[in-house]
Design an enzyme around this catalytic site. Structure first.
Site, PDB file in Angstrom:
ATOM      1  N   LYS A 112       6.391  -1.044   1.828  1.00 30.17           N
ATOM      2  CA  LYS A 112       5.162  -0.715   2.563  1.00 30.17           C
ATOM      3  C   LYS A 112       4.189  -1.868   2.319  1.00 30.17           C
ATOM      4  O   LYS A 112       3.279  -1.796   1.500  1.00 30.17           O
ATOM      5  CB  LYS A 112       4.595   0.637   2.092  1.00 30.17           C
ATOM      6  CG  LYS A 112       4.096   1.501   3.261  1.00 30.17           C
ATOM      7  CD  LYS A 112       3.812   2.916   2.829  1.00 30.17           C
ATOM      8  CE  LYS A 112       3.049   3.673   3.876  1.00 30.17           C
ATOM      9  NZ  LYS A 112       3.809   4.045   5.081  1.00 30.17           N
ATOM     10  N   ARG A 168       7.596   4.431  -4.992  1.00 31.52           N
ATOM     11  CA  ARG A 168       7.760   3.554  -3.825  1.00 31.52           C
ATOM     12  C   ARG A 168       6.821   2.352  -3.909  1.00 31.52           C
ATOM     13  O   ARG A 168       7.161   1.254  -3.465  1.00 31.52           O
ATOM     14  CB  ARG A 168       7.553   4.337  -2.533  1.00 31.52           C
ATOM     15  CG  ARG A 168       8.034   3.556  -1.310  1.00 31.52           C
ATOM     16  CD  ARG A 168       8.057   4.391  -0.063  1.00 31.52           C
ATOM     17  NE  ARG A 168       6.736   4.873   0.288  1.00 31.52           N
ATOM     18  CZ  ARG A 168       6.502   5.775   1.241  1.00 31.52           C
ATOM     19  NH1 ARG A 168       7.502   6.292   1.929  1.00 31.52           N
ATOM     20  NH2 ARG A 168       5.284   6.161   1.504  1.00 31.52           N
ATOM     21  N   TYR A 172       0.826  -1.212   0.000  1.00 32.82           N
ATOM     22  CA  TYR A 172       0.000   0.000   0.000  1.00 32.82           C
ATOM     23  C   TYR A 172       0.856   1.255   0.000  1.00 32.82           C
ATOM     24  O   TYR A 172       2.077   1.193   0.122  1.00 32.82           O
ATOM     25  CB  TYR A 172      -0.971  -0.011   1.182  1.00 32.82           C
ATOM     26  CG  TYR A 172      -0.343   0.135   2.554  1.00 32.82           C
ATOM     27  CD1 TYR A 172       0.159  -0.961   3.243  1.00 32.82           C
ATOM     28  CD2 TYR A 172      -0.258   1.378   3.162  1.00 32.82           C
ATOM     29  CE1 TYR A 172       0.716  -0.822   4.505  1.00 32.82           C
ATOM     30  CE2 TYR A 172       0.296   1.525   4.428  1.00 32.82           C
ATOM     31  CZ  TYR A 172       0.785   0.421   5.089  1.00 32.82           C
ATOM     32  OH  TYR A 172       1.337   0.578   6.334  1.00 32.82           O
ATOM     33  N   GLU A 226      13.802   2.944  12.574  1.00 30.28           N
ATOM     34  CA  GLU A 226      12.729   3.933  12.415  1.00 30.28           C
ATOM     35  C   GLU A 226      11.617   3.661  13.416  1.00 30.28           C
ATOM     36  O   GLU A 226      11.605   2.637  14.091  1.00 30.28           O
ATOM     37  CB  GLU A 226      12.181   3.913  10.989  1.00 30.28           C
ATOM     38  CG  GLU A 226      11.501   2.604  10.606  1.00 30.28           C
ATOM     39  CD  GLU A 226      10.945   2.625   9.190  1.00 30.28           C
ATOM     40  OE1 GLU A 226      10.440   3.676   8.757  1.00 30.28           O
ATOM     41  OE2 GLU A 226      11.019   1.585   8.528  1.00 30.28           O
TER      42      GLU A 226
HETATM   43  C1  PLP Z   1       4.535   5.099   5.682  1.00 26.62           C
HETATM   44  C2  PLP Z   1       5.698   4.959   6.638  1.00 26.62           C
HETATM   45  C3  PLP Z   1       6.607   6.017   6.872  1.00 26.62           C
HETATM   46  C4  PLP Z   1       6.391   7.404   6.330  1.00 26.62           C
HETATM   47  O1  PLP Z   1       6.651   7.546   4.973  1.00 26.62           O
HETATM   48  P1  PLP Z   1       6.137   8.888   4.252  1.00 26.62           P
HETATM   49  O2  PLP Z   1       6.552   8.708   2.849  1.00 26.62           O
HETATM   50  O3  PLP Z   1       6.857  10.009   4.905  1.00 26.62           O
HETATM   51  O4  PLP Z   1       4.682   8.949   4.454  1.00 26.62           O
HETATM   52  C5  PLP Z   1       7.708   5.765   7.668  1.00 26.62           C
HETATM   53  N1  PLP Z   1       7.919   4.563   8.233  1.00 26.62           N
HETATM   54  C6  PLP Z   1       7.059   3.540   8.075  1.00 26.62           C
HETATM   55  C7  PLP Z   1       7.345   2.235   8.728  1.00 26.62           C
HETATM   56  C8  PLP Z   1       5.920   3.713   7.272  1.00 26.62           C
HETATM   57  O5  PLP Z   1       5.064   2.708   7.105  1.00 26.62           O
END
Ligand code: PLP
Length: 355
Positions: A191, A90, A66, A227
């Site tokens: 993702k 992405r 997603y 992260e």
């Molecule tokens: C979606 C997400 C982000 C943030 O990504 P953006 O592109 O800034 O929205 C960061 N870390 C994880 C684990 C995510 O799922």
């Protein structure tokens, strides 16, 4: 081009729920057949439901990915998408991890544009503390039992209006130690739904202890910062008037578009910008830590706690307020997204009406 203004009597934009799903928003669907190697044209469907085979590879084997991006109403009732090409790229990256064909960038943009244009009344007013969250979703939809990639795929775009966080209260965070989000040679940079559901249990335990956000170290050595569970990590140091902002870099973290935007903005402010591996032992040296992502925007981190070593590092001023880097970056990012500055015009892609 301008859209009709957002209705102000039927929807209370200051309290619209970000947690409750609004089923009045329609979605867009496209379908792919491996046999013909073609995607169908995007079609708008005025309901949230999909017809999916019960033996689809998505439901049975997790062949699914997603995205999440923002639709924003700006001056003159124009609506923009924030850096949608980056999200399309992405999605292609994520899909490659689970052997799926991804929609080409042009098709991604067309489907997202249609989903937003057709749901334009759900894009909050320009001055409301709210946004339209856009959720592209790609999954193997054909029925089969064998453990091989599906022969059919569905690409959808859903949208949901929701409030944005205006809570300036810095967030206490906890390092997740009883569960690893990403294996050393695994899918952490994608993702991919399967990366998230397994973390929910540890996230709920952390929440119950008073930590709304969890932070992951690398799973092999637990010595490197990766992260947050749903946001990227940015660390800030201040030496006199010189700021340095550091994004964590690891092959197991998602490449955050919000983080990239913050770094690009920081460059225009004359800050030093770094993207590198950040050892755990460096955590006490940061003066501010930010958790950033599309849904959350920029959140100030109050503290990072690690239970096994009884560490607790603090990142707020003596009176518990967020630091100056948070305030500066949040303000400029909002101005860039709202088109209130001439910087980064290429980050705002205007939504066009569907004939
Ligand atoms: C979606 C997400 C982000 C943030 O990504 P953006 O592109 O800034 O929205 C960061 N870390 C994880 C684990 C995510 O799922």
């Amino acid at each position: 081009m301008s859209f009709p203004p957002a209705p102000v009597d039927s929807i209370d934009w200051s309290s619209i729920s970000s947690t409750q799903v609004n089923d009045d928003c329609g979605h867009v669907e496209c379908h792919y057949s491996v046999l013909t190697e073609t995607w169908s044209e995007p079609v708008f469907v005025q309901e949230p439901y999909l017809k999916v085979h019960g033996l689809s590879s998505a439901l049975n084997y997790g062949q699914q990915v997603y995205e999440g991006l923002r639709g924003i109403r700006i001056a003159d009732n124009k609506i923009i998408l924030f850096r949608p090409e980056k999200h399309a790229e992405r999605l292609i990256h994520s899909a490659s991890y689970v052997s799926m064909p991804a929609p080409p960038i042009e098709l991604f943009l067309k489907a997202v544009n249609m989903a937003v244009a057709k749901n334009a009344i759900y894009v909050p007013p320009a001055d409301a503390p709210a946004q339209l969250y856009i959720r592209p979703l790609l999954f193997g939809s054909g029925g089969q039992l064998m453990l091989i990639p599906s022969s059919q795929y569905t690409f959808c775009v859903f949208v949901q209006p929701g409030t944005t966080s205006h809570d300036l209260n810095p967030i206490p965070t906890l390092i997740m130690e009883d569960f690893d989000r990403a294996a050393p040679e695994g899918t952490g940079s994608a993702k991919l739904g399967g990366n998230y559901a397994p973390a929910m249990k540890s996230m709920a335990i952390a929440r119950a202890k008073g930590f709304p956000l969890t932070l992951h170290l690398d799973s092999k050595t637990r010595t490197v910062v990766e992260e947050f569970s749903s946001c990227a990590f940015l660390g800030v140091k201040k030496d006199g008037e010189q700021y340095t902002i550091t994004a964590t870099e690891s092959k197991n973290t998602l490449k955050s578009i919000t983080s990239d935007s913050c770094l690009e903005i920081a460059k225009t402010l004359g800050w030093k910008v770094e993207q590198r591996s950040v050892p755990y032992t460096e955590l006490p040296e940061f003066s501010e830590i930010l958790a950033v992502g599309t849904a959350a925007s920029i959140l100030p981190v109050r503290s990072i706690t690690r239970e096994s070593t009884s560490d607790c590092f603090s990142y707020v001023t003596d009176s518990g307020e967020p630091g100056p880097a948070f305030i500066t970056l949040s303000k400029i990012l909002r101005e860039v997204q709202q088109g209130k500055t001439s910087d980064f015009p290429e980050w705002r892609k205007e939504v066009t009406e569907i004939p």
